[in-house]
Design an enzyme around this catalytic site. Sequence first.
Site, mmCIF file in Angstrom:
data_model
loop_
_atom_site.group_PDB
_atom_site.id
_atom_site.type_symbol
_atom_site.label_atom_id
_atom_site.label_comp_id
_atom_site.label_asym_id
_atom_site.label_seq_id
_atom_site.Cartn_x
_atom_site.Cartn_y
_atom_site.Cartn_z
ATOM 1 N N HIS A 87 -19.233 -20.814 2.735
ATOM 2 C CA HIS A 87 -18.032 -19.455 2.255
ATOM 3 C C HIS A 87 -17.649 -20.203 3.691
ATOM 4 O O HIS A 87 -15.866 -19.207 3.956
ATOM 5 C CB HIS A 87 -18.654 -18.412 3.121
ATOM 6 C CG HIS A 87 -19.383 -17.063 2.114
ATOM 7 N ND1 HIS A 87 -18.495 -17.389 0.650
ATOM 8 C CD2 HIS A 87 -20.334 -16.434 1.447
ATOM 9 C CE1 HIS A 87 -19.090 -16.773 -0.346
ATOM 10 N NE2 HIS A 87 -19.888 -16.264 0.256
ATOM 11 N N GLN A 112 -7.684 -7.932 -4.746
ATOM 12 C CA GLN A 112 -6.983 -7.149 -4.271
ATOM 13 C C GLN A 112 -8.134 -6.261 -3.831
ATOM 14 O O GLN A 112 -7.923 -5.450 -3.048
ATOM 15 C CB GLN A 112 -5.592 -6.950 -4.689
ATOM 16 C CG GLN A 112 -5.073 -8.275 -4.091
ATOM 17 C CD GLN A 112 -3.422 -7.712 -4.542
ATOM 18 O OE1 GLN A 112 -3.193 -8.482 -5.570
ATOM 19 N NE2 GLN A 112 -3.077 -6.432 -4.540
HETATM 20 P P1 NAP Z 1 6.407 -6.556 2.638
HETATM 21 O O1 NAP Z 1 4.820 -6.168 2.136
HETATM 22 O O2 NAP Z 1 6.745 -4.785 3.148
HETATM 23 O O3 NAP Z 1 7.052 -6.751 3.742
HETATM 24 C C1 NAP Z 1 8.138 -6.323 3.969
HETATM 25 C C2 NAP Z 1 9.087 -8.264 4.590
HETATM 26 O O4 NAP Z 1 10.526 -7.184 5.412
HETATM 27 C C3 NAP Z 1 8.622 -8.112 6.365
HETATM 28 O O5 NAP Z 1 7.502 -9.073 6.503
HETATM 29 C C4 NAP Z 1 8.944 -7.518 7.542
HETATM 30 O O6 NAP Z 1 8.906 -7.948 8.680
HETATM 31 C C5 NAP Z 1 10.853 -7.418 6.985
HETATM 32 N N1 NAP Z 1 11.407 -6.692 7.045
HETATM 33 C C6 NAP Z 1 11.078 -5.001 6.820
HETATM 34 N N2 NAP Z 1 11.961 -4.628 7.306
HETATM 35 C C7 NAP Z 1 13.224 -5.011 7.380
HETATM 36 C C8 NAP Z 1 14.560 -4.687 7.420
HETATM 37 N N3 NAP Z 1 15.446 -3.900 7.751
HETATM 38 N N4 NAP Z 1 14.981 -6.611 8.177
HETATM 39 C C9 NAP Z 1 15.297 -6.964 8.353
HETATM 40 N N5 NAP Z 1 13.290 -7.419 8.177
HETATM 41 C C10 NAP Z 1 13.119 -5.902 7.512
HETATM 42 O O7 NAP Z 1 7.345 -6.412 0.993
HETATM 43 P P2 NAP Z 1 7.456 -7.269 0.509
HETATM 44 O O8 NAP Z 1 7.283 -8.904 0.646
HETATM 45 O O9 NAP Z 1 8.490 -7.136 -0.288
HETATM 46 O O10 NAP Z 1 6.574 -6.822 -0.427
HETATM 47 C C11 NAP Z 1 6.092 -6.137 -1.329
HETATM 48 C C12 NAP Z 1 4.818 -5.445 -1.406
HETATM 49 O O11 NAP Z 1 3.878 -6.324 -2.658
HETATM 50 C C13 NAP Z 1 3.744 -5.908 -0.542
HETATM 51 O O12 NAP Z 1 3.003 -4.635 -0.011
HETATM 52 C C14 NAP Z 1 2.948 -6.566 -1.291
HETATM 53 O O13 NAP Z 1 1.522 -6.149 -0.768
HETATM 54 C C15 NAP Z 1 2.790 -6.967 -2.016
HETATM 55 N N6 NAP Z 1 3.181 -7.636 -3.217
HETATM 56 C C16 NAP Z 1 1.149 -8.624 -2.767
HETATM 57 C C17 NAP Z 1 1.058 -9.846 -2.370
HETATM 58 C C18 NAP Z 1 -0.226 -10.325 -2.485
HETATM 59 O O14 NAP Z 1 0.424 -11.648 -2.117
HETATM 60 N N7 NAP Z 1 -0.842 -9.785 -2.626
HETATM 61 C C19 NAP Z 1 2.467 -10.988 -3.423
HETATM 62 C C20 NAP Z 1 4.083 -9.994 -2.858
HETATM 63 C C21 NAP Z 1 3.931 -8.750 -3.112
HETATM 64 P P3 NAP Z 1 9.442 -7.774 10.143
HETATM 65 O O15 NAP Z 1 9.061 -5.909 9.838
HETATM 66 O O16 NAP Z 1 8.872 -8.008 10.951
HETATM 67 O O17 NAP Z 1 10.447 -8.325 9.702
HETATM 68 FE FE1 SF4 Z 2 -11.131 -8.646 -7.955
HETATM 69 FE FE2 SF4 Z 2 -10.202 -7.166 -10.650
HETATM 70 FE FE3 SF4 Z 2 -8.216 -9.083 -9.176
HETATM 71 FE FE4 SF4 Z 2 -10.454 -9.790 -10.754
HETATM 72 S S1 SF4 Z 2 -8.333 -9.269 -11.368
HETATM 73 S S2 SF4 Z 2 -10.214 -10.707 -8.022
HETATM 74 S S3 SF4 Z 2 -11.673 -8.271 -10.778
HETATM 75 S S4 SF4 Z 2 -9.899 -7.231 -8.696
#
Ligand code: NAP
Ligand code: SF4
Length: 674
Positions: free
Chosen positions: A253, A340
Amino acid sequence: MTQYPHLLTPLDLGFTKLKNRVLMGSMHTGLEETKDWNRVAEFYAARARGGVALMVTGGMAPNPEGGVFPGAAGLYTDEDITNHKVVTDRVHDADGKIAMQILHAGRYAYAPNCVAPSAIKSPISPFPPTELDADGIEKQINDIVTAAMRAQEAGYDGVEIMGSEGYFINQFLVTHTNKRTDDWGGAYENRMRLPIEVVRRVREAVGNDFIVIYRLSMIDLVPNGSTWEEVVQLAKAIENAGATILNTGIGWHEARIPTIATSVPRRAFTWVTKKLMGEVQIPIITSNRINMPDVAEAVLADGCADMVSMARPFLADPDFVAKAASGKSAEIAPCIACNQACLDHTFSGKLSSCLVNPRACHETELTVEPSDATKKIAVVGAGPAGLSAAITAAERGHQVTIFDKASELGGQLNMAKQVPGKEEFWGLVDYYKTMVAKAGITLSLGTTATEDALTGYDDIIIATGVAPRDPAIPGQNGPNVLSYIDVLRGKAEVGQTVAIVGAGGIGFDVAEFLVTDESPTEDLQEWLQEWGVGDPADTRGGLRPEGPKPDAPARQVTLLQRKSEKLGKRLGKTTGWIHRAGLQMKNVQMIGGVNYEKIDADGLHISHGEGREDPKVIEADTIVLCAGQVPERSLADTLTEAGHKVHVIGGADVAAELDAKRAIDQGTRLAATL
Ligand code: NAP
Ligand code: SF4
């Protein structure tokens, strides 16, 4: 004739027979800790009904000091045995088999009373362990043997002894964690004494007709890990000590190499297990990033193992094996290895579930029953929220129509699948297409839904998603500025030097997209080189002496945010470090605590702190805006104002912290009630 002849062949263990070659690997779901034994039983029984040959429970502690965290589940009392019997009976009624994993965490136990071969703190726990004396070691062995006997009494078909992943037993094997000078340390014969004694005494206690799986770390991925010679020596000794089956463990891990995340190539480590084939006579199981029947079949056909272990795929779809066996593989909800809703939940102390299957671990609470009356339901938006709602509603017998202005199903999933390391999203979109067709859902794609078109429906579900947030930076309408949508949809030319505004999930994804030419996730040898993984026969623990060797970055990227915290801090609990490490390997500059002053032909002008100090220009050919998202609910507002009752879900409901997990969960739960 089945497509999966190897996978579906029974395995005769002499005293018992497994109906196919699929093991559901151990997962800590948190279910046992709910103490709702009906719920635990239903979780496992659903997987037994789905045709898996043998399941392994989440790790059960043999004693309090060996629990992964204080209060971790174990079989300590007669009441525990009675409770576990509810589970084993239900599994046997469903014609399944189940083994209990005995997991002693050693120095990984998240508690001050943890014990280990030597008093060396692990890098992933704040608690230094107490070094066991000889009596203490005897006690640990006895407790493990007692746990095995209790498992037998509780009706389990066997036990799995967790000897890998850097837990207690594994800690004895390598000098990295075992500095002892007595009979339990020093030469390898002494360091492997503990696992052998454990297996020998467990076998003695449970008799011959009981499955004993030993999970053996075949590639430690930590400094001073085992050599391949030691792995083979241990495997033979464990066989002689009485194990029925050997399972594969990959990486401790604390290893800084990803082993199960979505960016790890499919079946990335089955070559390691293959090296052990022929060295022992008992069956060998391989594991890690095997998520679909064709992958599992190929692994077996290639002679990598006698069985495959899949864990998370059984959260995604309990009927994995039954669907594969009946020619319905395209209907298997694919595990996209995102972590996730499973591991990220476990490490946050929450009950596990699954992003693609919110019913996982919620079988008794979230039920999808045929509806009493057939309704006409309109779903606007074919992203994850809309699709899950539409499919669930149609499965319940409703007549469903999906509207989307895009010409294909998937919404933002179609952007995610473009990101290197997120190729699994292709399979998820395909799965949704299959299920939409199967459920007989009417599609109205490539058209904007209007109030007129939505009149006459009993229920209207608005899943119109999100729109990019406007960061209002002076100069952002210039020709050198793009939105993440332009980039990930591949519509725009991006220059060689790039500044990314916003370092959320999408900012990280865009950075990955821009620095990568060919995705290493699609090329195992390149991926192994990128992360510095070698053959354990050549290099101890499988770590290449030269370390990680990624390809040169395709572009020079700077990732920025206004918050002064570490960039990527809010990414997935178990995967954020991989995204950060991946971008660091590609020399991405990460700058926090900035103000965006303006954009011009020179690039992005920033300053720092409230006093707007230290102004400078991030020279960039292209600036990409990834500043988060806001709900796209104009249609919802129009319909509501016109007096229609609408259900708003997904990003259209709340954009902040939106991810596919919440979208799918919300869509499924809504449709289950309509
Ligand atoms: P987010 O996670 O809410 O990030 C937004 C980014 O923009 C932050 O870095 C924020 O940082 C910045 N921001 C916010 N308001 C701003 C403004 N007015 N001006 C300039 N910068 C600003 O949103 P996202 O990147 O669009 O992602 C959307 C969702 O998709 C997220 O909640 C995420 O969980 C999901 N997602 C997840 C993954 C993953 O790998 N699990 C991948 C892609 C998307 P500051 O406010 O510090 O500047
Ligand atoms: Fe976990 Fe479901 Fe994502 Fe697979 S798809 S890694 S089981 S949350």
